[in-house]
Design a protein around this motif. Sequence first.
Motif, short mmCIF file in Angstrom:
data_model
loop_
_atom_site.label_atom_id
_atom_site.label_comp_id
_atom_site.label_asym_id
_atom_site.label_seq_id
_atom_site.Cartn_x
_atom_site.Cartn_y
_atom_site.Cartn_z
N SER A 83 0.82 -1.21 0.00
CA SER A 83 0.00 0.00 0.00
C SER A 83 0.86 1.25 0.00
CB SER A 83 -0.93 -0.01 1.22
OG SER A 83 -1.69 1.17 1.27
N GLU A 84 1.93 1.22 0.79
CA GLU A 84 2.79 2.39 0.86
C GLU A 84 3.50 2.63 -0.48
OE1 GLU A 84 4.31 5.77 2.32
OE2 GLU A 84 2.84 4.47 3.31
N LEU A 85 3.97 1.56 -1.09
CA LEU A 85 4.64 1.69 -2.38
C LEU A 85 3.68 2.21 -3.44
CD1 LEU A 85 6.79 -1.59 -2.39
CD2 LEU A 85 7.63 0.77 -2.24
N GLN A 86 2.42 1.73 -3.39
CA GLN A 86 1.44 2.20 -4.36
C GLN A 86 1.17 3.69 -4.20
OE1 GLN A 86 -1.74 -0.54 -3.47
NE2 GLN A 86 -1.34 -1.76 -5.32
N LYS A 87 1.11 4.14 -2.94
CA LYS A 87 0.89 5.57 -2.70
C LYS A 87 2.05 6.41 -3.24
CE LYS A 87 -1.88 4.96 1.48
NZ LYS A 87 -1.93 5.18 2.94
N ARG A 88 3.25 5.90 -2.97
CA ARG A 88 4.42 6.64 -3.46
C ARG A 88 4.41 6.72 -4.98
NH1 ARG A 88 9.37 4.21 0.26
NH2 ARG A 88 8.61 5.02 2.29
#
Length: 885
Positions: free
Chosen positions: A759-764
Motif C-alpha cells: 500500500s505504501e509503495l502504491q501511494k508513493r
Amino acid sequence: MASSNDIRAAFLDYFAGQDHQVVPSSSLVPRNDPTLLFTNAGMVQFKNVFTGQETRPYRRATTAQKVVRAGGKHNDLDNVGYTARHHTFFEMLGNFSFGDYFKPLAIEMAWTLLTRDFGLPAEKLLATVYAEDDEAASLWKRIAGLPDSRIIRIPTADNFWRMGDTGPCGPCSEIFYDHGDHVPGGPPGSPDEDGDRFIEIWNLVFMQYFEDPPGTRNPLPCPSIDTGLGLERFAAILQGKHDNYDTDTLRALIMASAEATGQDADGPFRTSHRVVADHLRSSSFLIADGVLPAKDGRGYVLRRIMRRAMRHLHMMGTTGPVFHRLVPALVRQMGAAYPELVASEALIRETMRLEEERFKALLERGLGLLAEETARLGDREALAGDVAFRLYDTYGFPLDLTQDALREQNRTVDVAGFDAAMLEQRTRARAAWAGSGDAADERVWFELRDAAGPTEFLGYSTEHADAEIVAIVSGGAAVREAPVGAAVSVLLNQTPFYAESGGQVGDAGTISGPNGLLIEVADTSKKLGELFVHEGRVASGVATVGAPVTATVDHARRSAIRAHHSATHLLHEALRRRLGTHVAQKGSLNAPDRLRFDVSQPRPITPEELAAVEAEVNERIRENGAVTTRLMTPEQAVAQGAMALFGEKYGDEVRVVSMGAPDEASGNGKAAYSIELCGGTHVSRTGDIGLFRITAESGVSAGVRRIEAVTGRTAEAAIDLAQSRLNQAAALLRVSPAEVTDRLGVLLEERRGLERQISELQKRLATGAGAQAAVEQVNGIAFSARNLGDIAPKELKGLADTIGKQLGSGVVALISTAEGKASVVVGVSADLTDRIDAVALVRDASAALGGKGGGGRRDLAQAGGPDPDKADAAFEAVRRQISVA
C-alpha cells in the motif's frame, strides 16, 4: 359448619389414612380417552389402569377430581342455573382400588366415613344395588345394618356400569340421603324418584366382569373399585342446605356477582347470579388447563359457557366487561386446593376480559335481531330455526344461548329447522371447496376423521404394535385397497409412529400384514390435530381397509431423533444458565441427523459462551443421568420448575420430561437438571445421546438466535471431518496439528506487513514523479488522470487530496480496478468549484464505467462501475466536461 374445603380435605385425609395414594386432579382435558371432550368423572385418569394398559406404583388411590359436563354425551349446560343440582363444573371425590380391596371394604369405608367422620344419621341413608347383586345387598345388611326396606334393588342399567361396549364392567351401589317427608319425591326406583327428597350422594362401582363381545361377561381376575361422591351436593347436606347454590363456595361467588352488578343475590336475577357463579368456575378452570376460546372443539364449548355467563351479566345491566372481575373471588375460594388457579389468574382474567369485549359488540346487535324476530311471533310461538342459525352464524350465538334467552318468554326454538340450516351451510361449504392437491386431501381427512375418529398413540412406550388399517388414501381419495407400488397415506386405529409435531420430525418404518403385505413408511404426519397419517408405499401384498397389521418404527432413526430431542432439552437449560433466564425457545427441529434450536437472545452468542454451553451439555451427557417421563398436572410441573417447549399445546395432564441430577449450586430448586413439558420421544439416560457438538450460531430475526448442533454418531463424524481438515492444514503448513494456530498467526501477521508495504509503495508511485508527468492542460485547467490498478478503493480519496495539493489548482481523476470492478474519485481545487462540480464529473465517469450515480461534494466525489476496462473512456468523459467549463 364444615366448609367445602374442609369436606374435600377430610375426604382425602380419611382415605390417605386407609393407605390410599392421594392423586392430584387430572386436567379437564383427558389425555387417555380421545372420545371424551372433557374429564367427566373421577375414574377417567385411571381408565388405562383399570384396563391393564397402564400400571401405577400404588393399588389404592383417592382424588378430588375437577369435572366439566358441558358438551357431548354429558352436557348439563341447559339446566344450569334453573335447578338445584346441575352444574357445568363440579368436584368428584373418589376412592379407587386397582385389584386390591373389593366390595366388603369399599362399603365399610364409605359407611364409616359418612356416619362416623361426617356424622350423617344412619337412619337418613339408604342404598341401591343392582337387582342381581345379592352379595352387595347382604354386605349392606351386615356392615351398615340397613334393613331390607332401605336396600333397594334396581333391575335396570342405571345400576350396572360399563366402560364401553366391551371392557371392564360391573354392578353399582348408590348411597342416597333422605331429606325427609316434608320434601316431595319418592325413593329411587319409584314413580316419584325424580323428586328432591332422596338425593344420591355417592356411587360405588364394583368392576368384577369383562364384557367381550357384548353380552358375554367373564369374571375379572382382579376386581376393582371406582367411586364418586359429588362435593357440591354433599356439602349442601352437611351445611343444612337443599340447594347446591346455597353452599359456601357457590354462595360466595353469587355474592361477588351481586356486588359487581348491583343486583340483589336473591332478587329477580337470582337465576342469572347462579349461572354466572357456575360458569365462572368452569371457564376459569378450563382456561387454567390450557383451553382458550375458539371456533370449534373444546375452545368452542368454553366460548359458549363464557358467553352464556356474559349474557346474564348483560341482562343485569352491566355496561363493560365484568366477568373477569369475579376471578379473584374464585381464587380466594378454591386457589388453595387448586394452585393452577393462582398461577393462571392473570391469563384467566385477560382471556375473559377480551372475550367479553368482543362479545359485547355482538350482543347488542344479536339481541336486537332476536327482539325483532320475537316481536313478530304469537304467544309462546317457537323461534324459526333459520333465525336461530343466523344468530349463531352471524353473531356467535350458539343454539343453547338463544334457547336460554327465550326461556324467560316461555318460548322454544325450532331445533329441527336449526339443524337443517346448519346442514345446508355445510353442504354449501363442501360444494364451494374447489381445491385440488393438498386442499383436496384435507377434505378427505375431514371426512375420515368423522368416520374413523382419532388415532391412539402408543409410541411413548413401544416401537412395535398391532393395529388395524381404518383408512387408506391414495391419489388424493379414500380407497378400500391399494396394490403393490401404490403411494399411500394410511390411518391405523393405534400406532407407535410419532407424527411430526413440536419440532420433532415424524417416524419412518414398516407396516406389515397378512398375505405378505408390507408398507414402507417414509414419514408420519398429523392431520386435523388427531389423525396420525403414515405416508409410504406398498412394497408387497395388497393394503386393505380393516386388515390387521403390525406397525414397526425404524429403531435406528427413532434413536437418532430421540438423541437430538433430548439434547435440545439439555441445551435449553445450559443456555439459560449461561446467558440468563430471558432465554426462551422460539422454534426447534429435531431430526435424525441434526437439531436446530431458536432462542430469544438480543445479541450474538460469543464463541466463548458457545464453548461453555457445549461443555455443560456434554458434562450432563457423561453423567448418564436418568431421563424420566411422568404424567402430572401443569401446576405440579410448574412447581417443579418445568419449562414449556415451543409448538406444544398444554392444558392436558401433561408429559413432564426430567433429565439429570439437580445442580445444588444453581440454587434453582429444581428436582432435576432439566424439566420440560414435552410431547416428544426421548432417550432413557442422557448417556444415550453419546456426544453433543454445536456446528453453527446465527441470527434469525431481531432478538432471535439460532443454534445448530449434532449428537451421537453425527457429532462423531463432524469431529472426524474437522480433525481431518486440521491434519491437512498442518501438512500444508509443515507443522504439527497443535502448532497450526500459532503458525497461521505468524503467516497472517506477515501478510498484513506485506500488505502495508504494498500500500505504501502504491501511494508513493501514485504521487511521485510519474504523477507529476501525468498532468495535462484542458481548457486552461491542470488535469491529472491516473489508473492506479489494484490499489485499494478506500485509498483513492486520500491520494486525490495529496495529488490535488501538489497541483495547487486543477482537477484530479483517479481510478482503481481492484477486485474486478472500477472505483473512481474526482477532486476539484477550491478555486475552480464555482466553474466545475466534482459530482457532475464523477457521474459522467461512472456512466462510462457502466455504473449509475455517484455522490459527494463539489470539491470531492466518488462513484463506481462494473467495467474496469473502460477507465480511459471514463477519463475522456471527465475531459469533455472540463473542456466546456
